[in-house]
Design a protein around this motif. Structure first.
Motif, PDB file in Angstrom:
ATOM      1  N   LEU A  69       0.871  -1.169   0.000  1.00 21.24           N
ATOM      2  CA  LEU A  69       0.000   0.000   0.000  1.00 21.24           C
ATOM      3  C   LEU A  69       0.907   1.218   0.000  1.00 21.24           C
ATOM      4  CD1 LEU A  69      -2.620  -1.054   2.721  1.00 21.24           C
ATOM      5  CD2 LEU A  69      -2.954  -1.053   0.250  1.00 21.24           C
ATOM      6  N   VAL A  70       0.634   2.147  -0.894  1.00 19.44           N
ATOM      7  CA  VAL A  70       1.473   3.335  -1.011  1.00 19.44           C
ATOM      8  C   VAL A  70       0.594   4.575  -1.021  1.00 19.44           C
ATOM      9  CG1 VAL A  70       3.208   4.547  -2.394  1.00 19.44           C
ATOM     10  CG2 VAL A  70       3.164   2.043  -2.361  1.00 19.44           C
ATOM     11  N   ALA A  71       0.945   5.547  -0.194  1.00 18.70           N
ATOM     12  CA  ALA A  71       0.245   6.833  -0.165  1.00 18.70           C
ATOM     13  C   ALA A  71       1.277   7.923   0.054  1.00 18.70           C
ATOM     14  CB  ALA A  71      -0.794   6.856   0.943  1.00 18.70           C
ATOM     15  N   GLY A  72       1.352   8.867  -0.883  1.00 15.85           N
ATOM     16  CA  GLY A  72       2.357   9.911  -0.762  1.00 15.85           C
ATOM     17  C   GLY A  72       3.734   9.305  -0.633  1.00 15.85           C
ATOM     18  N   ASP A  73       4.454   9.670   0.434  1.00 13.72           N
ATOM     19  CA  ASP A  73       5.808   9.130   0.629  1.00 13.72           C
ATOM     20  C   ASP A  73       5.835   7.965   1.613  1.00 13.72           C
ATOM     21  OD1 ASP A  73       5.200  10.598   2.871  1.00 13.72           O
ATOM     22  OD2 ASP A  73       7.064  11.749   2.924  1.00 13.72           O
ATOM     23  N   ILE A  74       4.662   7.429   1.938  1.00 16.28           N
ATOM     24  CA  ILE A  74       4.580   6.282   2.845  1.00 16.28           C
ATOM     25  C   ILE A  74       4.368   5.008   2.037  1.00 16.28           C
ATOM     26  CG2 ILE A  74       3.288   5.180   4.710  1.00 16.28           C
ATOM     27  CD1 ILE A  74       2.641   7.918   5.804  1.00 16.28           C
ATOM     28  N   ASP A  75       5.218   4.010   2.282  1.00 21.20           N
ATOM     29  CA  ASP A  75       5.178   2.744   1.551  1.00 21.20           C
ATOM     30  C   ASP A  75       5.106   1.610   2.573  1.00 21.20           C
ATOM     31  OD1 ASP A  75       5.800   0.370   0.167  1.00 21.20           O
ATOM     32  OD2 ASP A  75       7.035   1.429  -1.287  1.00 21.20           O
ATOM     33  N   LEU A  76       3.982   0.877   2.573  1.00 24.60           N
ATOM     34  CA  LEU A  76       3.792  -0.234   3.501  1.00 24.60           C
ATOM     35  C   LEU A  76       3.845  -1.535   2.719  1.00 24.60           C
ATOM     36  CD1 LEU A  76       1.257  -0.505   6.406  1.00 24.60           C
ATOM     37  CD2 LEU A  76       1.351  -2.326   4.690  1.00 24.60           C
ATOM     38  N   ASP A  77       4.793  -2.401   3.082  1.00 26.80           N
ATOM     39  CA  ASP A  77       4.996  -3.689   2.417  1.00 26.80           C
ATOM     40  C   ASP A  77       4.501  -4.805   3.327  1.00 26.80           C
ATOM     41  OD1 ASP A  77       6.110  -6.139   1.434  1.00 26.80           O
ATOM     42  OD2 ASP A  77       7.554  -4.972   0.275  1.00 26.80           O
ATOM     43  N   ARG A  78       3.440  -5.493   2.887  1.00 20.67           N
ATOM     44  CA  ARG A  78       2.840  -6.524   3.718  1.00 20.67           C
ATOM     45  C   ARG A  78       3.700  -7.781   3.825  1.00 20.67           C
ATOM     46  NH1 ARG A  78      -3.146  -5.400   1.274  1.00 20.67           N
ATOM     47  NH2 ARG A  78      -4.123  -4.695   3.194  1.00 20.67           N
ATOM     48  N   GLU A  79       4.444  -8.091   2.784  1.00 21.50           N
ATOM     49  CA  GLU A  79       5.248  -9.316   2.797  1.00 21.50           C
ATOM     50  C   GLU A  79       6.418  -9.202   3.756  1.00 21.50           C
ATOM     51  OE1 GLU A  79       6.356 -10.454  -1.164  1.00 21.50           O
ATOM     52  OE2 GLU A  79       4.697 -11.878  -1.209  1.00 21.50           O
ATOM     53  N   THR A  80       7.117  -8.087   3.722  1.00 21.86           N
ATOM     54  CA  THR A  80       8.288  -7.916   4.583  1.00 21.86           C
ATOM     55  C   THR A  80       7.935  -7.295   5.931  1.00 21.86           C
ATOM     56  OG1 THR A  80       8.782  -5.716   3.684  1.00 21.86           O
ATOM     57  CG2 THR A  80       9.731  -7.623   2.544  1.00 21.86           C
ATOM     58  N   ARG A  81       6.675  -6.823   6.054  1.00 21.40           N
ATOM     59  CA  ARG A  81       6.205  -6.153   7.267  1.00 21.40           C
ATOM     60  C   ARG A  81       7.030  -4.910   7.560  1.00 21.40           C
ATOM     61  NH1 ARG A  81       1.420  -7.960   7.837  1.00 21.40           N
ATOM     62  NH2 ARG A  81       1.335  -7.649  10.090  1.00 21.40           N
ATOM     63  N   ARG A  82       7.396  -4.203   6.500  1.00 17.68           N
ATOM     64  CA  ARG A  82       8.194  -2.985   6.640  1.00 17.68           C
ATOM     65  C   ARG A  82       7.418  -1.766   6.162  1.00 17.68           C
ATOM     66  NH1 ARG A  82      14.242  -4.778   4.486  1.00 17.68           N
ATOM     67  NH2 ARG A  82      14.766  -6.097   6.280  1.00 17.68           N
ATOM     68  N   VAL A  83       7.714  -0.647   6.789  1.00 10.93           N
ATOM     69  CA  VAL A  83       7.125   0.627   6.387  1.00 10.93           C
ATOM     70  C   VAL A  83       8.255   1.620   6.171  1.00 10.93           C
ATOM     71  CG1 VAL A  83       5.602   2.529   7.059  1.00 10.93           C
ATOM     72  CG2 VAL A  83       5.007   0.183   7.705  1.00 10.93           C
ATOM     73  N   LYS A  84       8.167   2.355   5.063  1.00 10.30           N
ATOM     74  CA  LYS A  84       9.145   3.408   4.787  1.00 10.30           C
ATOM     75  C   LYS A  84       8.413   4.715   4.516  1.00 10.30           C
ATOM     76  CE  LYS A  84      12.757   0.434   2.853  1.00 10.30           C
ATOM     77  NZ  LYS A  84      13.629   0.178   1.687  1.00 10.30           N
ATOM     78  N   ARG A  85       9.082   5.806   4.880  1.00  9.18           N
ATOM     79  CA  ARG A  85       8.571   7.136   4.546  1.00  9.18           C
ATOM     80  C   ARG A  85       9.717   7.963   3.985  1.00  9.18           C
ATOM     81  NH1 ARG A  85       4.638  11.399   7.837  1.00  9.18           N
ATOM     82  NH2 ARG A  85       4.471  12.844   6.053  1.00  9.18           N
ATOM     83  N   GLY A  86       9.543   8.381   2.756  1.00 10.18           N
ATOM     84  CA  GLY A  86      10.595   9.148   2.111  1.00 10.18           C
ATOM     85  C   GLY A  86      11.891   8.378   2.024  1.00 10.18           C
ATOM     86  N   GLY A  87      11.810   7.048   1.944  1.00 13.61           N
ATOM     87  CA  GLY A  87      13.001   6.218   1.824  1.00 13.61           C
ATOM     88  C   GLY A  87      13.590   5.760   3.139  1.00 13.61           C
ATOM     89  N   ARG A  88      13.176   6.377   4.251  1.00 13.52           N
ATOM     90  CA  ARG A  88      13.741   5.954   5.548  1.00 13.52           C
ATOM     91  C   ARG A  88      12.851   4.875   6.168  1.00 13.52           C
ATOM     92  NH1 ARG A  88      10.894  10.529   7.367  1.00 13.52           N
ATOM     93  NH2 ARG A  88       9.652  10.133   9.253  1.00 13.52           N
ATOM     94  N   GLU A  89      13.494   3.967   6.878  1.00 18.86           N
ATOM     95  CA  GLU A  89      12.792   2.871   7.536  1.00 18.86           C
ATOM     96  C   GLU A  89      12.065   3.380   8.769  1.00 18.86           C
ATOM     97  OE1 GLU A  89      12.280  -1.489   7.506  1.00 18.86           O
ATOM     98  OE2 GLU A  89      13.612  -0.327   6.228  1.00 18.86           O
ATOM     99  N   ILE A  90      10.806   2.959   8.902  1.00 18.43           N
ATOM    100  CA  ILE A  90      10.012   3.298  10.084  1.00 18.43           C
ATOM    101  C   ILE A  90       9.774   2.023  10.875  1.00 18.43           C
ATOM    102  CG2 ILE A  90       7.792   4.150  10.909  1.00 18.43           C
ATOM    103  CD1 ILE A  90       7.670   5.894   8.403  1.00 18.43           C
ATOM    104  N   HIS A  91      10.137   2.037  12.127  1.00 19.36           N
ATOM    105  CA  HIS A  91      10.017   0.842  12.953  1.00 19.36           C
ATOM    106  C   HIS A  91       8.713   0.899  13.745  1.00 19.36           C
ATOM    107  CE1 HIS A  91      14.095  -0.324  11.950  1.00 19.36           C
ATOM    108  NE2 HIS A  91      14.478   0.920  12.207  1.00 19.36           N
ATOM    109  N   LEU A  92       7.816  -0.044  13.435  1.00 18.24           N
ATOM    110  CA  LEU A  92       6.516  -0.092  14.086  1.00 18.24           C
ATOM    111  C   LEU A  92       6.346  -1.420  14.825  1.00 18.24           C
ATOM    112  CD1 LEU A  92       4.148   1.232  11.252  1.00 18.24           C
ATOM    113  CD2 LEU A  92       5.149   2.539  13.150  1.00 18.24           C
ATOM    114  N   GLY A  93       5.631  -1.362  15.930  1.00 20.61           N
ATOM    115  CA  GLY A  93       5.248  -2.583  16.608  1.00 20.61           C
ATOM    116  C   GLY A  93       4.138  -3.268  15.819  1.00 20.61           C
TER     117      GLY A  93
END
Length: 247
Positions: free
Chosen positions: A147-171
């Motif tokens: 799922l991608v919106a603006g500069d936020i990219d959520l990858d369901r397979e890897t369970r990773r979220v990035k914003r503007g290319g930087r990794e965001i660490h979420l619980g």
């Protein structure tokens, strides 16, 4: 990007699997359906009566309903008609199960709004294929890898979220919360709805817990003067801002 978009369709992880409500009063058949649907990775709920189904559907809208025609309480045909009259269930996929196999009955079932009509006894693999096909058409975002919106990219397979290319660490909870909100940009969810869909139907958690996790999510995804993608609707709940990322 200025809109939510989805990437290559794939099945969702189990903890975000589409929810299916089975309305069937034959215990053996309901057990068979639940077993096969859960084996396919779906979350399954089951009720035996039509009036029970109406109560459950008023509390929470699933991704798809498998609905028997002949039910105690309220008939499946009448439930289907009522669901199509509601704004929140107007486009929800409905598969009608029935022992009535003649053409006139098929036409009747489809005319009240059923998306598909399956005659008993049926092939379980064929029914599973029909479930997958309806979900792909109705809710492609539920079977998307990203799922991608603006500069936020959520990858369901890897369970990773990035914003503007930087990794965001979420619980895990914050990830599911962001994922659920991004699936339906602009739609406002109450705290009770978010508890139901993100934490699970059996969760016995105070609604204010949602506020705590939204606060954690915001702290993780917002840096400096970056725009907040989550909109608070006073007295109601939260939504993912559908204007997020637009110039």
């Amino acid at each position: 990007m200025n809109e939510i978009r989805v990437a290559t369709p794939r099945e969702t992880p189990h903890d975000r699997a589409p929810r299916i409500l089975v309305v069937e009063d034959e215990a053996a058949l309901a057990l068979l359906l639940a077993y096969n649907l859960e084996s396919e990775g779906f979350q399954v709920e089951h009720v035996e009566r039509g009036d029970e189904a109406e109560i459950r559907l008023a509390e929470s809208v699933p991704d798809l309903v498998i609905l028997d025609w002949m039910l105690p309480g309220v008939s499946g045909l009448e439930i289907c008609r009522r669901l199509r009259a509601r704004d929140d269930t107007r486009t929800m996929p409905i598969i009608m199960l029935t022992a009535r196999g003649d053409e006139n009955e098929r036409v009747r079932g489809l005319s009240v709004g059923a998306d598909d009509y399956v005659v008993k006894p049926f092939s379980t693999p064929e029914l599973m294929a029909r479930v997958h096909a309806l979900l792909r058409r109705a809710r492609p975002e539920r079977v998307a890898t990203r799922l991608v919106a603006g500069d936020i990219d959520l990858d369901r397979e890897t369970r990773r979220v990035k914003r503007g290319g930087r990794e965001i660490h979420l619980g895990p909870t914050e990830f599911r919360l962001l994922e659920y909100l991004m699936e339906k940009p602009g739609r406002v969810f109450s705290r009770a709805q978010l508890l139901d869909s993100v934490w699970g139907l059996s969760a016995e958690i105070d609604e204010r817990t949602v506020d705590v996790h939204v606060g954690r999510l915001r702290k993780a995804i917002i840096r400096g003067r970056e725009k907040d993608p989550i909109r608070t609707v006073r007295g109601t709940g939260y939504s993912f801002d559908e204007t997020f990322g637009r110039n």
